[in-house]
Design a protein around this motif. Structure first.
Motif, PDB file in Angstrom:
ATOM      1  N   ILE A  86     -10.948  -3.904  -4.218  1.00  0.00           N
ATOM      2  CA  ILE A  86     -10.488  -5.213  -3.751  1.00  0.00           C
ATOM      3  C   ILE A  86      -8.960  -5.281  -3.759  1.00  0.00           C
ATOM      4  N   GLU A  87      -8.343  -4.729  -4.802  1.00  0.00           N
ATOM      5  CA  GLU A  87      -6.885  -4.709  -4.853  1.00  0.00           C
ATOM      6  C   GLU A  87      -6.298  -3.946  -3.677  1.00  0.00           C
ATOM      7  N   GLN A  88      -6.916  -2.824  -3.337  1.00  0.00           N
ATOM      8  CA  GLN A  88      -6.439  -2.052  -2.197  1.00  0.00           C
ATOM      9  C   GLN A  88      -6.563  -2.864  -0.917  1.00  0.00           C
ATOM     10  N   ALA A  89      -7.685  -3.571  -0.764  1.00  0.00           N
ATOM     11  CA  ALA A  89      -7.881  -4.408   0.415  1.00  0.00           C
ATOM     12  C   ALA A  89      -6.838  -5.517   0.469  1.00  0.00           C
ATOM     13  N   VAL A  90      -6.495  -6.090  -0.679  1.00  0.00           N
ATOM     14  CA  VAL A  90      -5.469  -7.140  -0.734  1.00  0.00           C
ATOM     15  C   VAL A  90      -4.133  -6.595  -0.264  1.00  0.00           C
ATOM     16  N   ARG A  91      -3.771  -5.409  -0.740  1.00  0.00           N
ATOM     17  CA  ARG A  91      -2.469  -4.850  -0.368  1.00  0.00           C
ATOM     18  C   ARG A  91      -2.398  -4.567   1.133  1.00  0.00           C
ATOM     19  N   TRP A  92      -3.474  -4.014   1.680  1.00  0.00           N
ATOM     20  CA  TRP A  92      -3.476  -3.742   3.118  1.00  0.00           C
ATOM     21  C   TRP A  92      -3.506  -5.054   3.922  1.00  0.00           C
ATOM     22  N   GLY A  93      -4.215  -6.028   3.417  1.00  0.00           N
ATOM     23  CA  GLY A  93      -4.248  -7.319   4.102  1.00  0.00           C
ATOM     24  C   GLY A  93      -2.901  -7.997   4.113  1.00  0.00           C
ATOM     25  N   LEU A  94      -2.199  -7.956   2.992  1.00  0.00           N
ATOM     26  CA  LEU A  94      -0.867  -8.556   2.932  1.00  0.00           C
ATOM     27  C   LEU A  94       0.117  -7.811   3.825  1.00  0.00           C
ATOM     28  N   ALA A  95      -0.035  -6.485   3.881  1.00  0.00           N
ATOM     29  CA  ALA A  95       0.839  -5.711   4.760  1.00  0.00           C
ATOM     30  C   ALA A  95       0.631  -6.119   6.211  1.00  0.00           C
ATOM     31  N   ALA A  96      -0.628  -6.377   6.590  1.00  0.00           N
ATOM     32  CA  ALA A  96      -0.912  -6.820   7.959  1.00  0.00           C
ATOM     33  C   ALA A  96      -0.326  -8.204   8.211  1.00  0.00           C
ATOM     34  N   PRO A 124       0.832  -1.214   0.000  1.00  0.00           N
ATOM     35  CA  PRO A 124       0.000   0.000   0.000  1.00  0.00           C
ATOM     36  C   PRO A 124       0.865   1.262   0.000  1.00  0.00           C
ATOM     37  N   ILE A 125       0.406   2.283  -0.708  1.00  0.00           N
ATOM     38  CA  ILE A 125       1.122   3.549  -0.777  1.00  0.00           C
ATOM     39  C   ILE A 125       0.794   4.364   0.473  1.00  0.00           C
ATOM     40  N   LYS A 126       1.819   4.836   1.157  1.00  0.00           N
ATOM     41  CA  LYS A 126       1.623   5.646   2.360  1.00  0.00           C
ATOM     42  C   LYS A 126       1.535   7.116   1.939  1.00  0.00           C
ATOM     43  N   LEU A 127       0.315   7.520   1.570  1.00  0.00           N
ATOM     44  CA  LEU A 127       0.111   8.856   1.037  1.00  0.00           C
ATOM     45  C   LEU A 127       0.472   9.948   2.038  1.00  0.00           C
ATOM     46  N   ARG A 128       0.175   9.731   3.299  1.00  0.00           N
ATOM     47  CA  ARG A 128       0.473  10.756   4.306  1.00  0.00           C
ATOM     48  C   ARG A 128       1.972  11.010   4.392  1.00  0.00           C
ATOM     49  N   ASN A 129       2.765   9.926   4.389  1.00  0.00           N
ATOM     50  CA  ASN A 129       4.213  10.087   4.444  1.00  0.00           C
ATOM     51  C   ASN A 129       4.739  10.810   3.209  1.00  0.00           C
ATOM     52  N   LEU A 130       4.191  10.445   2.047  1.00  0.00           N
ATOM     53  CA  LEU A 130       4.610  11.115   0.815  1.00  0.00           C
ATOM     54  C   LEU A 130       4.265  12.593   0.869  1.00  0.00           C
ATOM     55  N   TYR A 131       3.071  12.907   1.345  1.00  0.00           N
ATOM     56  CA  TYR A 131       2.652  14.309   1.418  1.00  0.00           C
ATOM     57  C   TYR A 131       3.577  15.101   2.333  1.00  0.00           C
ATOM     58  N   GLU A 132       3.912  14.530   3.474  1.00  0.00           N
ATOM     59  CA  GLU A 132       4.779  15.235   4.425  1.00  0.00           C
ATOM     60  C   GLU A 132       6.159  15.503   3.840  1.00  0.00           C
ATOM     61  N   ASN A 133       6.627  14.630   2.966  1.00  0.00           N
ATOM     62  CA  ASN A 133       7.941  14.806   2.357  1.00  0.00           C
ATOM     63  C   ASN A 133       7.929  15.718   1.132  1.00  0.00           C
ATOM     64  N   LEU A 134       6.765  15.904   0.519  1.00  0.00           N
ATOM     65  CA  LEU A 134       6.710  16.606  -0.760  1.00  0.00           C
ATOM     66  C   LEU A 134       5.987  17.946  -0.722  1.00  0.00           C
ATOM     67  N   SER A 135       5.109  18.170   0.245  1.00  0.00           N
ATOM     68  CA  SER A 135       4.228  19.341   0.200  1.00  0.00           C
ATOM     69  C   SER A 135       4.996  20.655   0.179  1.00  0.00           C
ATOM     70  N   GLN A 136       6.204  20.684   0.734  1.00  0.00           N
ATOM     71  CA  GLN A 136       6.995  21.921   0.758  1.00  0.00           C
ATOM     72  C   GLN A 136       7.382  22.405  -0.631  1.00  0.00           C
ATOM     73  N   TYR A 137       7.293  21.538  -1.625  1.00  0.00           N
ATOM     74  CA  TYR A 137       7.710  21.897  -2.978  1.00  0.00           C
ATOM     75  C   TYR A 137       6.599  22.540  -3.802  1.00  0.00           C
ATOM     76  N   PHE A 138       5.416  22.745  -3.199  1.00  0.00           N
ATOM     77  CA  PHE A 138       4.266  23.233  -3.955  1.00  0.00           C
ATOM     78  C   PHE A 138       3.492  24.274  -3.148  1.00  0.00           C
ATOM     79  N   PHE A 139       2.738  25.097  -3.854  1.00  0.00           N
ATOM     80  CA  PHE A 139       1.765  25.947  -3.166  1.00  0.00           C
ATOM     81  C   PHE A 139       0.685  25.070  -2.548  1.00  0.00           C
ATOM     82  N   GLU A 140       0.249  24.046  -3.295  1.00  0.00           N
ATOM     83  CA  GLU A 140      -0.713  23.057  -2.794  1.00  0.00           C
ATOM     84  C   GLU A 140      -0.485  21.759  -3.543  1.00  0.00           C
ATOM     85  N   LEU A 141      -0.638  20.649  -2.833  1.00  0.00           N
ATOM     86  CA  LEU A 141      -0.387  19.331  -3.410  1.00  0.00           C
ATOM     87  C   LEU A 141      -1.541  18.393  -3.098  1.00  0.00           C
ATOM     88  N   THR A 142      -1.964  17.647  -4.128  1.00  0.00           N
ATOM     89  CA  THR A 142      -2.934  16.567  -3.972  1.00  0.00           C
ATOM     90  C   THR A 142      -2.291  15.292  -4.499  1.00  0.00           C
TER      91      THR A 142
END
Length: 381
Positions: free
Chosen positions: A358-368, A296-314
Motif C-alpha cells: 500500500i505504501e508503494q501504491a501511495v508513493r506512485w499515486g502521489l508521483a502521478a 518512488p525509487i527509480k531502480l532502473r535509473n539507479l542500476y544504470e548508474n551503478l552496475s558498472q561498479y560491480f560484477f553483478e548488482l541487485t
C-alpha cells in the motif's frame, strides 16, 4: 610427539549452475570455480601441509562437466602429499560418480562406504577415518562408533555431516547427523567436517577438536564475505592430542555482499555512492534501500548508474513511506481524498507485506498527482 599440518576444505560445489546470474555470467562463474582446486593446491604447498582433507560436496552434482573432473584430478595428482575425499550429499559415491569412474591418482584416497573406515598412515604419525554419502541423504554413521588411541598416532576424521545437540534431533535430520557426545566419544583427535557453508572456527567437545571450514567461494547472498580454507596444526603424544591450532587462507575470487543504505532525506544515488567500499568491481552485491521517502525509487535509473561498479548488482527497495505523508489525508483536495482512502486500506492491512504494498501504491499515486494540478472540491458550489 607427532605433529600433522592439514589443509581442510569442503563444499566447493564445482559446476554450480549460478541460476541467479545471466547465462553469460553464470558460465564465467563456473569457469572461475574450476580454478579453485588449483588455488587450494597452491595454498597446500605454500603452507607446507602434510595432508589435504576434502570433506564432501566437491562437485555440485553428478551432472558435472568432463573437463571439471579432469582438472580436479590433474591438480590433485600433482600434489606431493596424500589427499582424502569424503563424498557428500551433492557428490555422493555411486557407480556413476567421478570417484568411481575416474582413474584416481595414487595419492588420492576416497571413502566409498556409508560406514566408517580408515586409511592407515601410522608410519607418518596419523590415521584418517571417514565415510561417504552413497545417496542424497545419510543416516547417522558415527552412532556407537569409537576407536582406540595408539601412542604416537593421531586419529583424524574427514566427513560430511551436521552436528546436533542430542539423540532426539537425529530422527529429524537427513545429512549424517552427529551428536556432540558422539564426537567426544569417538577416539578422534580432530574431526574435519563439511556441509555447513559458514566457517565455524576451531571447536572442541571433550578431548576432540572439530570444525567446518565453510565454502571456499560464495555462490549466493547466503554466503557473503571473504571465503577461506583452514590450516590445522595438530600435535599429540601419549595417546592423545595435546594442541590444535587453526588459521585461514583466503582463496575466493569474488565475494557476495549485502549493503544496506538509508535513504532518509538523501538523494538515492549519492547516498549509495557514499556507502560503497573502494573495491567492488570484482564482487556481486545486493544493495538494500532502507529509510523513509515519499517518492518512488527509480531502480532502473539507479542500476544504470551503478552496475558498472560491480560484477553483478541487485537492488532491493525496502524503503518506507514518510510518517508525515499522511498529514494531508482528509484535505479537501484530490491528494487528500486519495491519501484518506489509502490510509483506510493501510490501517486495515493484516500484515507488514500488505502495508508495504500500500505504501508503494501511495508513493506512485502521489508521483502521478504531482504531474497535474490539484483541484479543490467545493461543497455547495
Amino acid at each position: 610427539m607427532s605433529t600433522v599440518r592439514i589443509l581442510h576444505t569442503a563444499d566447493l560445489h564445482l559446476d554450480s549452475p549460478f541460476d541467479a546470474l545471466s547465462p553469460e555470467k553464470a558460465a564465467a562463474r563456473r569457469e572461475e570455480l574450476r580454478e579453485l582446486p588449483g588455488k587450494i593446491a597452491r595454498a597446500a604447498v605454500k603452507e607446507k601441509v602434510d595432508i589435504l582433507l576434502l570433506a564432501g560436496d566437491i562437485l555440485d552434482s553428478e551432472s558435472f562437466f568432463r573437463e571439471t573432473g579432469e582438472e580436479l584430478f590433474r591438480v590433485l595428482r600433482n600434489l606431493p602429499l596424500p589427499v582424502f575425499i569424503s563424498p557428500g550429499n551433492h557428490d555422493y559415491y555411486s557407480s556413476k560418480s567421478p570417484y568411481a569412474r575416474a582413474d584416481l591418482p595414487s595419492n588420492v584416497y576416497v571413502f566409498t562406504k556409508n560406514e566408517i573406515e580408515f586409511f592407515d598412515f601410522s608410519d607418518q604419525g596419523f590415521r584418517v577415518f571417514g565415510a561417504a554419502f552413497t545417496d542424497k541423504s545419510s543416516g547417522p554413521v558415527m552412532k556407537k562408533f569409537r576407536t582406540a588411541k595408539n601412542d604416537g598416532v593421531l586419529n583424524i576424521m574427514c566427513m560430511h555431516g551436521e552436528v546436533v545437540s542430542g539423540e532426539k534431533e537425529i530422527s529429524d535430520r537427513k545429512y549424517n547427523p552427529i551428536t556432540l557426545q558422539q564426537i567426544a566419544d569417538s577416539g578422534m583427535d580432530f574431526v574435519a567436517l563439511g556441509h555447513i557453508h559458514r566457517a565455524s572456527g576451531l571447536l572442541k567437545e571433550g578431548d576432540v577438536w572439530y570444525s567446518w571450514p565453510g565454502c571456499p567461494e560464495g555462490r549466493g547472498f547466503d554466503e557473503t564475505g571473504e571465503k577461506t580454507v583452514s590450516i590445522i596444526e595438530l600435535s599429540g603424544g601419549d595417546g592423545k592430542a595435546t594442541s590444535c591450532s587453526l588459521h585461514t587462507v583466503p582463496v575466493s575470487l569474488r565475494k557476495y555482499e549485502i549493503l544496506n543504505v538509508d535513504l532518509t532525506d538523501k538523494d538515492p544515488l549519492l547516498a549509495i555512492q557514499m556507502e560503497l567500499p573502494d573495491e567492488t568491481v570484482r564482487d556481486i552485491y545486493k544493495i538494500v534501500l532502507q529509510g523513509e521517502t515519499d517518492t518512488p525509487i527509480k531502480l532502473r535509473n539507479l542500476y544504470e548508474n551503478l552496475s558498472q561498479y560491480f560484477f553483478e548488482l541487485t537492488l532491493s527497495d525496502s524503503t518506507r513511506i514518510c510518517r508525515d505523508i499522511w498529514d494531508r489525508a482528509g484535505d479537501d483536495t484530490l491528494r487528500g481524498i486519495f491519501l484518506a482512502k489509502m490510509r483506510r486500506q493501510y490501517d486495515a492491512a493484516e500484515d507488514e507485506f500488505s502495508k508495504m504494498q500500500i505504501e508503494q501504491a501511495v508513493r506512485w499515486g502521489l508521483a502521478a498527482l504531482d504531474n497535474r494540478e490539484e483541484v479543490v472540491r467545493h461543497e455547495n458550489n
